[in-house]
Design a protein around this motif. Structure first.
Motif, short mmCIF file in Angstrom:
data_model
loop_
_atom_site.label_atom_id
_atom_site.label_comp_id
_atom_site.label_asym_id
_atom_site.label_seq_id
_atom_site.Cartn_x
_atom_site.Cartn_y
_atom_site.Cartn_z
N ASP A 98 0.81 -1.21 0.00
CA ASP A 98 0.00 0.00 0.00
C ASP A 98 0.85 1.27 0.00
N TYR A 99 1.96 1.27 0.76
CA TYR A 99 2.78 2.48 0.86
C TYR A 99 3.51 2.81 -0.44
N LEU A 100 3.65 1.83 -1.35
CA LEU A 100 4.33 2.09 -2.63
C LEU A 100 3.37 2.45 -3.76
N ALA A 101 2.10 2.16 -3.60
CA ALA A 101 1.14 2.30 -4.71
C ALA A 101 1.08 3.73 -5.24
N ASP A 102 1.07 4.72 -4.38
CA ASP A 102 0.96 6.10 -4.85
C ASP A 102 2.22 6.59 -5.54
N GLU A 103 3.36 5.98 -5.25
CA GLU A 103 4.62 6.39 -5.87
C GLU A 103 4.79 5.85 -7.29
N LEU A 104 4.00 4.86 -7.69
CA LEU A 104 4.18 4.23 -8.99
C LEU A 104 3.96 5.18 -10.16
N LYS A 105 3.15 6.19 -9.97
CA LYS A 105 2.88 7.12 -11.07
C LYS A 105 4.10 7.96 -11.43
N ALA A 106 5.09 8.00 -10.54
CA ALA A 106 6.32 8.74 -10.82
C ALA A 106 7.22 7.99 -11.80
N TYR A 107 6.97 6.71 -11.98
CA TYR A 107 7.79 5.91 -12.89
C TYR A 107 7.21 5.99 -14.29
N PRO A 108 8.01 6.38 -15.28
CA PRO A 108 7.49 6.51 -16.64
C PRO A 108 7.15 5.17 -17.28
N SER A 109 7.93 4.14 -16.99
CA SER A 109 7.65 2.83 -17.58
C SER A 109 8.23 1.73 -16.69
N PHE A 110 7.77 0.51 -16.97
CA PHE A 110 8.19 -0.66 -16.21
C PHE A 110 8.70 -1.71 -17.19
N ASP A 111 9.63 -2.51 -16.73
CA ASP A 111 10.15 -3.62 -17.52
C ASP A 111 9.46 -4.89 -17.02
N VAL A 112 8.76 -5.57 -17.92
CA VAL A 112 8.03 -6.79 -17.57
C VAL A 112 8.72 -7.96 -18.24
N VAL A 113 9.09 -8.96 -17.44
CA VAL A 113 9.83 -10.12 -17.93
C VAL A 113 9.00 -11.36 -17.64
N LEU A 114 8.94 -12.25 -18.61
CA LEU A 114 8.23 -13.51 -18.42
C LEU A 114 9.06 -14.42 -17.53
N VAL B 254 -4.53 1.98 -10.74
CA VAL B 254 -4.13 1.59 -9.38
C VAL B 254 -5.41 1.50 -8.57
N ALA B 255 -5.60 0.38 -7.89
CA ALA B 255 -6.82 0.19 -7.09
C ALA B 255 -6.92 1.31 -6.06
N PRO B 256 -8.11 1.86 -5.86
CA PRO B 256 -8.25 2.97 -4.93
C PRO B 256 -8.09 2.58 -3.46
N ALA B 257 -8.33 1.31 -3.14
CA ALA B 257 -8.23 0.87 -1.74
C ALA B 257 -7.40 -0.41 -1.69
N SER B 258 -6.77 -0.63 -0.54
CA SER B 258 -5.96 -1.83 -0.39
C SER B 258 -6.80 -3.00 0.07
N ASP B 259 -6.31 -4.21 -0.22
CA ASP B 259 -6.98 -5.43 0.22
C ASP B 259 -6.85 -5.52 1.74
N ALA B 260 -7.95 -5.85 2.41
CA ALA B 260 -7.96 -5.88 3.87
C ALA B 260 -7.04 -6.95 4.45
N VAL B 261 -6.87 -8.05 3.73
CA VAL B 261 -6.06 -9.15 4.24
C VAL B 261 -4.57 -8.95 3.94
N THR B 262 -4.25 -8.67 2.68
CA THR B 262 -2.84 -8.58 2.28
C THR B 262 -2.25 -7.18 2.42
#
Length: 183
Positions: A74-90, A105-113
Motif C-alpha cells: 500500500d505504501y508504494l502504490a501512490d509512488e508508482l505514477k512517478a515511474y514513466p515505464s516498467f520492464d516486464v519479464v516472463l 491503481v486500485a483505490p483501496a488496499s486489500d484488507a487481508v494482504t
C-alpha cells in the motif's frame, strides 16, 4: 352473443401478446451477451442463483488487450505514477520482455494482504505473454544521489552541519559541509 365472444377472444389475444412480450423481456435478463469476444477468467455465480442488477457474474478478458497485474504494498502504490515505464519479464523465460505503463491503481488496499492491485498496460508484447503467465516487474527512475549517514556522524552547529571526510590517497581528514534532506 357473437360480438361479445369476438371481443372476449380479442381481449384474450391481447392478454396473450402482453404475456409473450413480458416473457421475452424476462428471458432477456437471463441471457448473458458479451460486448466483445474474449476469455472467461472467473465465474462469480452459480447456476440457478438469483442475482440482482449490477452483480458481477463472469469476468471476461480481452485477448487483444494485454496487461500485467501486480499487487504492491500500500505504501508504494501512490509512488508508482512517478515511474514513466516498467520492464516486464516472463518468468522462466527472461529473454521475453515488454515495457508497460501504469493503467490503473486500485483505490483501496486489500484488507487481508494490505496490497493494492496495479494494472500495467503492455506495449507491443511478444506472443510469449499469454493469459495467466507469471511475470516479474521492475522499474528504474533517476534519483538525485545521496549518502545516508547516522545522525551521530554529523559535526558542527545544528544550522551548519558537517561530516568528516577521509581521503586515503592523501592521508588527510577534512571537515565538509553537508545539506540535510531529513533527520
Amino acid at each position: 352473443n357473437a360480438t361479445a365472444a369476438r371481443e372476449t377472444a380479442a381481449a384474450k389475444v391481447s392478454q396473450a401478446e402482453a404475456s409473450l412480450r413480458q416473457a421475452r423481456n424476462v428471458l432477456g435478463y437471463a441471457e448473458l451477451v458479451a460486448p466483445y469476444d474474449g476469455v472467461i477468467t472467473a465465474v462469480n455465480s452459480d447456476v440457478g442463483k438469483v442475482v440482482s442488477a449490477g452483480d458481477v457474474i463472469v469476468t471476461l478478458a480481452r485477448p487483444d488487450v494485454r496487461e500485467a497485474v501486480v499487487d504492491v504494498p500500500d505504501y508504494l502504490a501512490d509512488e508508482l505514477k512517478a515511474y514513466p515505464s516498467f520492464d516486464v519479464v516472463l518468468a522462466g523465460e527472461p529473454s521475453i520482455r515488454a515495457t508497460a505503463t501504469v493503467r490503473q491503481v486500485a483505490p483501496a488496499s486489500d484488507a487481508v494482504t494490505r496490497t493494492r492491485r496495479v494494472r500495467l498496460a503492455l506495449q507491443d508484447p511478444p506472443d510469449g505473454f499469454r493469459l495467466g503467465s507469471t511475470i516479474a516487474v521492475s522499474a528504474t527512475r533517476k534519483v538525485a544521489p545521496y549518502i545516508a549517514v547516522p545522525v551521530s556522524a554529523l559535526a558542527g552547529p545544528a544550522d551548519k552541519p558537517s561530516v568528516w571526510i577521509v581521503d586515503p590517497s592523501k592521508d588527510t581528514v577534512a571537515l565538509r559541509a553537508v545539506k540535510l534532506v531529513s533527520s
